[in-house]
Design a protein around this motif. Structure first.
Motif, PDB file in Angstrom:
ATOM      1  N   TRP A 182       0.838  -1.210   0.000  1.00 19.97           N
ATOM      2  CA  TRP A 182       0.000   0.000   0.000  1.00 19.97           C
ATOM      3  C   TRP A 182       0.869   1.255   0.000  1.00 19.97           C
ATOM      4  O   TRP A 182       0.591   2.223  -0.688  1.00 19.97           O
ATOM      5  CB  TRP A 182      -0.898  -0.044   1.246  1.00 19.97           C
ATOM      6  CG  TRP A 182      -2.090   0.851   1.252  1.00 19.97           C
ATOM      7  CD1 TRP A 182      -2.226   2.008   1.944  1.00 19.97           C
ATOM      8  CD2 TRP A 182      -3.337   0.639   0.567  1.00 19.97           C
ATOM      9  NE1 TRP A 182      -3.471   2.544   1.733  1.00 19.97           N
ATOM     10  CE2 TRP A 182      -4.186   1.724   0.893  1.00 19.97           C
ATOM     11  CE3 TRP A 182      -3.821  -0.348  -0.283  1.00 19.97           C
ATOM     12  CZ2 TRP A 182      -5.483   1.845   0.392  1.00 19.97           C
ATOM     13  CZ3 TRP A 182      -5.120  -0.227  -0.777  1.00 19.97           C
ATOM     14  CH2 TRP A 182      -5.927   0.854  -0.442  1.00 19.97           C
ATOM     15  N   LEU A 183       1.949   1.182   0.782  1.00 15.74           N
ATOM     16  CA  LEU A 183       2.790   2.372   0.936  1.00 15.74           C
ATOM     17  C   LEU A 183       3.971   2.389  -0.028  1.00 15.74           C
ATOM     18  O   LEU A 183       4.626   3.419  -0.178  1.00 15.74           O
ATOM     19  CB  LEU A 183       3.301   2.458   2.384  1.00 15.74           C
ATOM     20  CG  LEU A 183       2.225   2.589   3.464  1.00 15.74           C
ATOM     21  CD1 LEU A 183       2.874   2.601   4.838  1.00 15.74           C
ATOM     22  CD2 LEU A 183       1.392   3.851   3.272  1.00 15.74           C
ATOM     23  N   GLY A 184       4.238   1.259  -0.673  1.00 13.44           N
ATOM     24  CA  GLY A 184       5.413   1.208  -1.546  1.00 13.44           C
ATOM     25  C   GLY A 184       6.695   1.077  -0.751  1.00 13.44           C
ATOM     26  O   GLY A 184       7.743   1.562  -1.161  1.00 13.44           O
ATOM     27  N   LEU A 185       6.638   0.409   0.411  1.00 10.63           N
ATOM     28  CA  LEU A 185       7.815   0.265   1.256  1.00 10.63           C
ATOM     29  C   LEU A 185       8.202  -1.213   1.375  1.00 10.63           C
ATOM     30  O   LEU A 185       7.462  -2.094   0.914  1.00 10.63           O
ATOM     31  CB  LEU A 185       7.532   0.829   2.657  1.00 10.63           C
ATOM     32  CG  LEU A 185       7.190   2.315   2.744  1.00 10.63           C
ATOM     33  CD1 LEU A 185       6.857   2.682   4.181  1.00 10.63           C
ATOM     34  CD2 LEU A 185       8.349   3.178   2.234  1.00 10.63           C
TER      35      LEU A 185
ATOM     36  N   TYR B 111       6.124  11.291   6.005  1.00  5.59           N
ATOM     37  CA  TYR B 111       5.618  11.531   4.646  1.00  5.59           C
ATOM     38  C   TYR B 111       6.724  12.094   3.763  1.00  5.59           C
ATOM     39  O   TYR B 111       6.783  11.832   2.578  1.00  5.59           O
ATOM     40  CB  TYR B 111       4.429  12.513   4.677  1.00  5.59           C
ATOM     41  CG  TYR B 111       3.072  11.902   4.940  1.00  5.59           C
ATOM     42  CD1 TYR B 111       2.915  10.773   5.732  1.00  5.59           C
ATOM     43  CD2 TYR B 111       1.918  12.490   4.399  1.00  5.59           C
ATOM     44  CE1 TYR B 111       1.669  10.242   5.987  1.00  5.59           C
ATOM     45  CE2 TYR B 111       0.663  11.963   4.643  1.00  5.59           C
ATOM     46  CZ  TYR B 111       0.533  10.846   5.442  1.00  5.59           C
ATOM     47  OH  TYR B 111      -0.706  10.325   5.673  1.00  5.59           O
ATOM     48  N   GLU B 112       7.594  12.901   4.407  1.00  4.09           N
ATOM     49  CA  GLU B 112       8.642  13.556   3.631  1.00  4.09           C
ATOM     50  C   GLU B 112       9.695  12.566   3.139  1.00  4.09           C
ATOM     51  O   GLU B 112      10.481  12.885   2.253  1.00  4.09           O
ATOM     52  CB  GLU B 112       9.293  14.676   4.477  1.00  4.09           C
ATOM     53  CG  GLU B 112      10.157  14.217   5.656  1.00  4.09           C
ATOM     54  CD  GLU B 112       9.367  13.879   6.933  1.00  4.09           C
ATOM     55  OE1 GLU B 112       8.191  13.493   6.823  1.00  4.09           O
ATOM     56  OE2 GLU B 112       9.944  13.991   8.024  1.00  4.09           O
ATOM     57  N   ASN B 113       9.703  11.354   3.722  1.00  2.61           N
ATOM     58  CA  ASN B 113      10.737  10.382   3.345  1.00  2.61           C
ATOM     59  C   ASN B 113      10.328   9.441   2.212  1.00  2.61           C
ATOM     60  O   ASN B 113      11.125   8.619   1.777  1.00  2.61           O
ATOM     61  CB  ASN B 113      11.152   9.565   4.563  1.00  2.61           C
ATOM     62  CG  ASN B 113      11.765  10.460   5.638  1.00  2.61           C
ATOM     63  OD1 ASN B 113      12.476  11.410   5.312  1.00  2.61           O
ATOM     64  ND2 ASN B 113      11.448  10.203   6.886  1.00  2.61           N
ATOM     65  N   PHE B 114       9.087   9.527   1.777  1.00  3.78           N
ATOM     66  CA  PHE B 114       8.670   8.709   0.625  1.00  3.78           C
ATOM     67  C   PHE B 114       9.231   9.331  -0.644  1.00  3.78           C
ATOM     68  O   PHE B 114       9.067  10.522  -0.876  1.00  3.78           O
ATOM     69  CB  PHE B 114       7.140   8.650   0.539  1.00  3.78           C
ATOM     70  CG  PHE B 114       6.520   7.758   1.572  1.00  3.78           C
ATOM     71  CD1 PHE B 114       6.239   6.430   1.278  1.00  3.78           C
ATOM     72  CD2 PHE B 114       6.230   8.240   2.845  1.00  3.78           C
ATOM     73  CE1 PHE B 114       5.652   5.602   2.232  1.00  3.78           C
ATOM     74  CE2 PHE B 114       5.658   7.425   3.808  1.00  3.78           C
ATOM     75  CZ  PHE B 114       5.371   6.095   3.506  1.00  3.78           C
ATOM     76  N   LYS B 115       9.854   8.517  -1.468  1.00  7.21           N
ATOM     77  CA  LYS B 115      10.464   9.056  -2.677  1.00  7.21           C
ATOM     78  C   LYS B 115       9.415   9.111  -3.785  1.00  7.21           C
ATOM     79  O   LYS B 115       8.782   8.100  -4.104  1.00  7.21           O
ATOM     80  CB  LYS B 115      11.623   8.151  -3.100  1.00  7.21           C
ATOM     81  CG  LYS B 115      12.506   8.808  -4.138  1.00  7.21           C
ATOM     82  CD  LYS B 115      13.672   7.901  -4.485  1.00  7.21           C
ATOM     83  CE  LYS B 115      14.462   8.348  -5.674  1.00  7.21           C
ATOM     84  NZ  LYS B 115      13.988   9.455  -6.466  1.00  7.21           N
ATOM     85  N   GLU B 116       9.262  10.302  -4.375  1.00 14.78           N
ATOM     86  CA  GLU B 116       8.284  10.439  -5.463  1.00 14.78           C
ATOM     87  C   GLU B 116       8.660   9.530  -6.623  1.00 14.78           C
ATOM     88  O   GLU B 116       9.799   9.529  -7.070  1.00 14.78           O
ATOM     89  CB  GLU B 116       8.233  11.883  -5.991  1.00 14.78           C
ATOM     90  CG  GLU B 116       7.759  12.916  -4.998  1.00 14.78           C
ATOM     91  CD  GLU B 116       8.895  13.572  -4.257  1.00 14.78           C
ATOM     92  OE1 GLU B 116      10.055  13.108  -4.401  1.00 14.78           O
ATOM     93  OE2 GLU B 116       8.629  14.556  -3.532  1.00 14.78           O
ATOM     94  N   THR B 117       7.681   8.782  -7.113  1.00 20.30           N
ATOM     95  CA  THR B 117       7.943   7.855  -8.217  1.00 20.30           C
ATOM     96  C   THR B 117       6.788   7.927  -9.194  1.00 20.30           C
ATOM     97  O   THR B 117       5.638   7.976  -8.782  1.00 20.30           O
ATOM     98  CB  THR B 117       7.991   6.397  -7.682  1.00 20.30           C
ATOM     99  OG1 THR B 117       8.724   6.389  -6.472  1.00 20.30           O
ATOM    100  CG2 THR B 117       8.614   5.457  -8.688  1.00 20.30           C
ATOM    101  N   ILE B 118       7.111   7.962 -10.480  1.00 23.50           N
ATOM    102  CA  ILE B 118       6.032   7.806 -11.469  1.00 23.50           C
ATOM    103  C   ILE B 118       6.229   6.459 -12.139  1.00 23.50           C
ATOM    104  O   ILE B 118       7.260   6.208 -12.747  1.00 23.50           O
ATOM    105  CB  ILE B 118       6.021   8.949 -12.501  1.00 23.50           C
ATOM    106  CG1 ILE B 118       5.579  10.225 -11.792  1.00 23.50           C
ATOM    107  CG2 ILE B 118       5.069   8.623 -13.656  1.00 23.50           C
ATOM    108  CD1 ILE B 118       5.026  11.287 -12.674  1.00 23.50           C
TER     109      ILE B 118
END
Lengths: 550, 517
Positions: free
Chosen positions: A289-292, A340-347
């Motif tokens: 869900w979180l991409g972790l 939240y700031e530690n999630f790396k933006e990914t497309i």
């Protein structure tokens, strides 16, 4: 959303750690509260409605302290059994069926503390309690009460007592008319033959929830050390949560908690119950869900940073949390702990095909044609009023009204668009002529064929205003548009009270009316304070689009 | 040679105005002399000034005109003159005789009496009644010149070629003016702007040189072209650097320029557009999004409800799923909100409070084979607020969803960052927020480099399974966002009052710059 306003000094004592203001601000934002302001003396934060447990300085500091790692994991709340009873009479089942209660000792009230407790009570009333409808909270000096306490329903005339801060005894019906709290919350008992009432063993009235406490037995003062607390309402789980939220805050103030037995017919409950609830942690689901790719131990640490406990692949949810109903709720708290700031933006590389809505494309093409004719596009509101739509236009269209608009200028949905353009012309008399404008706007009419029983169409309206404007000019514009679109149409004389007789026409395609146009009647011009001739047309674009695509 | 070149650029109006400066410097006189309209003279003078042939100056002057009485006295003579004439003929005479004989109004009579007395031309003696006669001084002087000459100064003044200007008056005349100012309606004084034009040195040279009209062609006409007469003439040069009047063409509304741009961004990212109704049932707007029925968002003060028809119809099968999800979580693995869900409340018609309603309806139509899928909309949403400088009741929401079995929270941040970068905000901050239909929920801020602070631009999150599963029939992460537009538009168009976006001021619309992003 409610805000809390807390002393930074008190906050730091509870948190057990001091942070520089910048860091503090940053952490508050990333904890999931909306920071309004933070100074050396004061912190103001907005608490989201899913976290009523943060509506006190104790609750907020508790969450913050875990979040920054000062004091993590599940808090232990010691509850002793008092063996005192609250009897829930079956008469109350029809009016306010449930209550959850507790006794709290060692409160040592002073002015400041009384204010703090009342503040928590009020914030919970407004938010989680939905203005006392869902939950009403009563707090009483325990010294003045003799147990067991009974919660029952009685005829309001028979409930006679001195309500809080009122000069004399009156009955419950009179309270609704005379006492400020009665006037404000009386609607919650509207139509009830019997009113809920708490009475003690001496048959003294404690309160009529959700309205008011008794002045005699329900007023906290500096002399009070022990209190009786009850939450009443319609859903026992909600009441328990609410009680737990208050109890947890009071416990952190340094008091001792005692549970009570609630005798409800042949059932018996004991409240408060501050043991944690358990929820299995689906590590795979949460990571996906979180991409972790967190390991169990890491997830455990993050849950602890959000005030949870963790054991045997289960999250131990603090008893004051009212918002954890699914794995995704755990996922959010883990995301907050992760930052939240530690999630790396990914497309992601996912091929999907873009497409603009076809009708929107059509609307743009129509607009482009009109712009080519030198027309200016206006952007108009869908909300309007009877005067603009009908009275000034000498028209009698049925308008759909809004039930609760706070503005009388905007309390109807429009049934046609030309009036919106007339309003613009009327407001722009000081600007250069000729004025040539158009707008594409939605209109609303009753039609049972639709799910909402309302049909919505998009219409194009064009209005031309200058000394030389006449029927020919507006007809030329419509002709140009329909010719460019490539449809065949008929133009026939018609009657319309907003236009000059003999200078107004209906436009139809295959017998279906799609537009009318003409010179606006001088009386209508006068109503709009206009001193130049205006010619206008209104074209149903929704229908025209359907015809073209047949 | 220079001069001839310059002459060749002169416009016909300039050709008329420049020679007139030989005789006068006054703007009004030039107009009189050249028989041009004042706007034409002004235009010509400005052009000449741009060419440095003329220097214009404007100054404020007291302009004197005759008032109502001034005009009357100019024509019929001054009242004190009639008074004095009567006294000369009939002295000594009583006040009554005088009044009757002169036919002056009371006011004029007393003023005349006062003036003649102060000039010591008459004496007032009290016998039985009051008697007026010429003064001794008047008699003496009267031998030398006519007494009436004493009043010449004023008469002369009235006969000046009005309008005249205080600055042009001699000192004695100024004294007369001061006196007249005290009297009723004789002179009117206005402050006016006086324009004068002086030829410059080159201007004078050109005037001296003379401006020849012939052999210069001012305009190409069909006749000129047909006859070929242009071949022997010089075509007048223009001053091409000069400003010309503004014209305005047709234009889309500036908001729609921005909207088109936003739509294009999403389409470039492979999104498909959603569209739908403004009026919706509470079911689609709220229940389908797992907003509990006692949620504050449903309050009357936030949402516009429809009076009549107050209710809509619900899709039965979906309704059952949504009801179960609210009450106990249905098969979503959730506990649900644990209350009794009411169909009645779900039927309430309202004006959509967010375009997320379109996302719900879109998801309800999707099939497994159609995934992954991405959708957007840019549409109006409604909130029950009064119109003020900072709040609107109708505004635009930018909506997006990504329905992708492999979507996650990092992708949500990725799409938002990409979008805002294209909107001109490279720095985006996502922090925790709360919406009943997303988990995790976030608030999005962008870094505003001019204001040097973070600015809130909308909300986002991953739809809860309690939202998606009833609609779609199976579980799938759906990334979702709803962003505000008006602030960015206001920023770009320098609008400070949010109402001005939809004010439809034609000047604003005509002059609005293009959305150049």
């Amino acid at each position: 959303m409610p805000t809390i306003n807390i002393s930074r000094k008190v906050f730091e004592e509870y948190v057990g750690k001091k942070l520089p203001t910048d860091k503090l601000k940053d952490r508050i934002s990333y904890l999931g509260t909306d920071l309004e302001d933070a100074t050396n003396n004061e912190i103001i934060v907005e608490v989201f409605p899913n976290r009523p447990d943060m509506l006190s300085v104790q609750g907020f500091s508790r969450a913050f302290s875990s979040f920054i790692g000062a004091k993590t994991g599940l808090r232990n709340y010691k509850v002793e059994h008092s063996h005192e009873k609250v009897i829930i009479d079956k008469s109350v089942k029809d009016v306010r069926p449930y209550t959850a209660c507790a006794i709290v000792r060692n409160m040592h009230f002073d002015d400041e503390k009384i204010k703090e407790v009342i503040d928590i009570q009020e914030k919970l009333h407004i938010t989680y309690g939905r203005n006392r409808k869902k939950v009403a909270i009563g707090i009483y000096p325990y010294e003045k009460i003799k147990t067991p306490i009974t919660f029952k329903a009685e005829n309001p005339e028979d409930i006679i007592f001195q309500p809080l801060e009122f000069p004399r005894e009156i009955n419950a019906l009179q309270i609704l008319k005379q006492h400020p709290a009665g006037k404000e919350y009386g609607h919650l008992l509207e139509g009830k033959k019997k009113f809920p009432v708490f009475r003690d063993a001496n048959n003294e009235v404690l309160s009529v929830p959700p309205i008011i406490n008794s002045h005699k037995t329900g007023k906290i003062s500096e002399k009070t050390t022990n209190v009786f607390i009850e939450c009443s309402g319609f859903d026992f789980n909600v009441l328990e949560k609410c009680l737990n939220i208050i109890i947890a805050a009071l416990h952190e103030m340094g008091s001792k908690i005692y549970s009570m037995d609630l005798i409800d017919g042949n059932k018996k409950y004991t409240t408060p119950d501050l043991r944690p609830e358990e929820m299995k942690v689906d590590i795979g689901f949460i990571n996906k869900w979180l991409g972790l790719t967190l390991k169990e131990n890491e997830m455990k640490k993050m849950l602890e940073r959000m005030g949870y406990g963790y054991s045997n692949k289960k999250a131990l949810i603090p008893a004051y949390r009212a918002d954890i109903i699914h794995q995704t709720d755990l996922a959010e708290d883990i995301a907050i702990a992760y930052g939240y700031e530690n999630f790396k933006e990914t497309i992601p590389h996912v091929a999907t095909i873009a497409e603009e809505d076809k009708f929107e494309v059509f609307k743009r093409k129509v607009s482009d044609l009109l712009v080519g004719l030198g027309l200016l596009e206006a952007s108009t509101y869908n909300l309007t009023n009877e005067d603009f739509q009908n009275k000034r236009m000498n028209a009698k269209l049925e308008l759909i009204g809004l039930a609760n608009s706070i503005s009388s200028d905007y309390n109807r949905l429009r049934a046609w668009v030309i009036p919106s353009l007339m309003e613009i012309l009327s407001n722009n008399k000081h600007h250069e002529y000729p004025q040539k404008i158009f707008t594409i706007g939605r209109i609303f009419k009753k039609n049972e064929k639709f799910d909402t029983n309302i049909e919505e169409n998009e219409r194009l309206a064009v209005a031309l205003a200058s000394e030389k404007t006449d029927y020919t000019e507006i007809r030329q514009a419509l002709d140009y548009l329909l010719r460019s679109i490539g449809v065949k149409y008929d133009v026939k004389g018609t009657e319309h009270n907003s236009f000059i007789g003999g200078r107004v026409a209906r436009v139809s395609i295959n017998g279906k009316n799609i537009a009318y146009m003409g010179e606006i009647h001088p009386e209508v011009l006068l109503d709009w304070n206009l001193e130049v001739p205006v010619a206008a047309f209104e074209l149903n674009l929704t229908e025209l689009f359907e015809i073209i695509n047949k | 040679m220079e001069i001839e070149k310059t002459i060749a650029t002169l416009h016909p109006l300039e050709r008329k105005v420049l020679p007139a400066l030989k005789e006068t410097n006054s703007f009004d006189k030039i107009a009189e002399k050249t028989k041009l309209q004042k706007v034409e003279v002004m235009r010509a003078l400005q052009w000449l000034q741009n060419k440095k042939l003329v220097r214009m100056s404007k100054n404020l002057q007291e302009e004197i005109n005759l008032g109502e009485n001034g005009l009357k006295y100019k024509e019929k003579g001054l009242p004190e003159k009639s008074f004095l004439q009567f006294v000369m003929k009939h002295e000594p005479c009583s006040l009554e005789e005088l009044q009757k004989g002169t036919g002056l109004s009371r006011e004029e009579f007393s003023i005349s009496l006062g003036i003649l007395k102060s000039k010591q031309l008459i004496d007032i003696a009290k016998e039985k009644t009051i008697i007026i006669k010429l003064s001794n001084k008047a008699r003496e002087e009267g031998k030398k010149t006519s007494l009436l000459n004493k009043l010449f100064e004023v008469e002369n003044f009235l006969n000046k070629p009005f309008p005249i200007y205080t600055s042009q008056l001699k000192d004695e005349e100024k004294k007369v003016l001061e006196e007249l100012k005290k009297r009723k309606e004789i002179v009117k004084i206005n402050i006016v702007k006086i324009i004068t034009a002086q030829p410059t040195e080159i201007g004078n040279k050109i005037i001296m040189h003379g401006i020849q009209e012939k052999d210069i062609l001012d305009r190409l006409t069909v006749d000129v072209l047909k006859s070929g007469s242009w071949k022997n003439k010089k075509i007048r040069s223009y001053d091409v650097s000069i400003n010309v009047p503004n014209i305005f063409g047709g234009k889309r509304h500036f908001v729609n320029h921005a909207v088109d741009y936003i739509k294009k961004i999403w389409m470039d990212l492979g999104f498909k557009e959603m569209n739908g109704n403004f009026v919706q049932t509470s079911f689609w707007d709220l229940d389908a999004l797992f907003v509990p029925q006692d949620h504050p968002a449903r309050d009357m003060q936030d949402t516009f409800y429809i009076k009549e028809p107050a209710y809509g119809k619900l899709p039965q099968e979906l309704m059952r799923r949504v009801k179960a999800t609210h009450e106990n979580g249905w098969t979503t693995g959730s506990k649900g909100w644990q209350y009794e869900w009411s169909e009645r409340i779900a039927k309430d018609n309202l004006l959509r409070t967010h375009t997320t309603v379109l996302s719900a309806q879109t998801i309800a139509k999707l099939k497994k084979e159609g995934l992954p899928a991405k959708f957007f909309s840019v549409g109006k949403v409604f909130r029950n607020e009064t119109l003020s400088w900072k709040s609107l009741f109708e505004f635009i929401q930018v909506e997006g969803i990504v329905v992708d079995p492999n979507a996650n929270f990092k992708h949500l941040k990725g799409y938002l960052k990409e979008f805002f970068a294209k909107m001109g905000f490279p720095d985006v901050r996502i922090r925790p927020g709360h919406f009943p239909y997303t988990e995790p929920s976030c608030e999005c801020d962008v870094w505003h480099s001019k204001k040097n602070q973070w600015v809130e631009v909308g909300g986002a999150g991953i739809f809860r399974p309690e939202v998606v599963k009833p609609l779609l029939g199976f579980e799938c992460p759906v990334l979702a966002w709803g962003l505000g537009m008006e602030r960015t538009i206001m920023e770009y168009y320098n609008i400070t009052d949010v109402r001005d976006i939809y004010k439809n001021d034609l000047k604003q619309l005509r002059e609005a710059k293009l959305w150049m992003k």
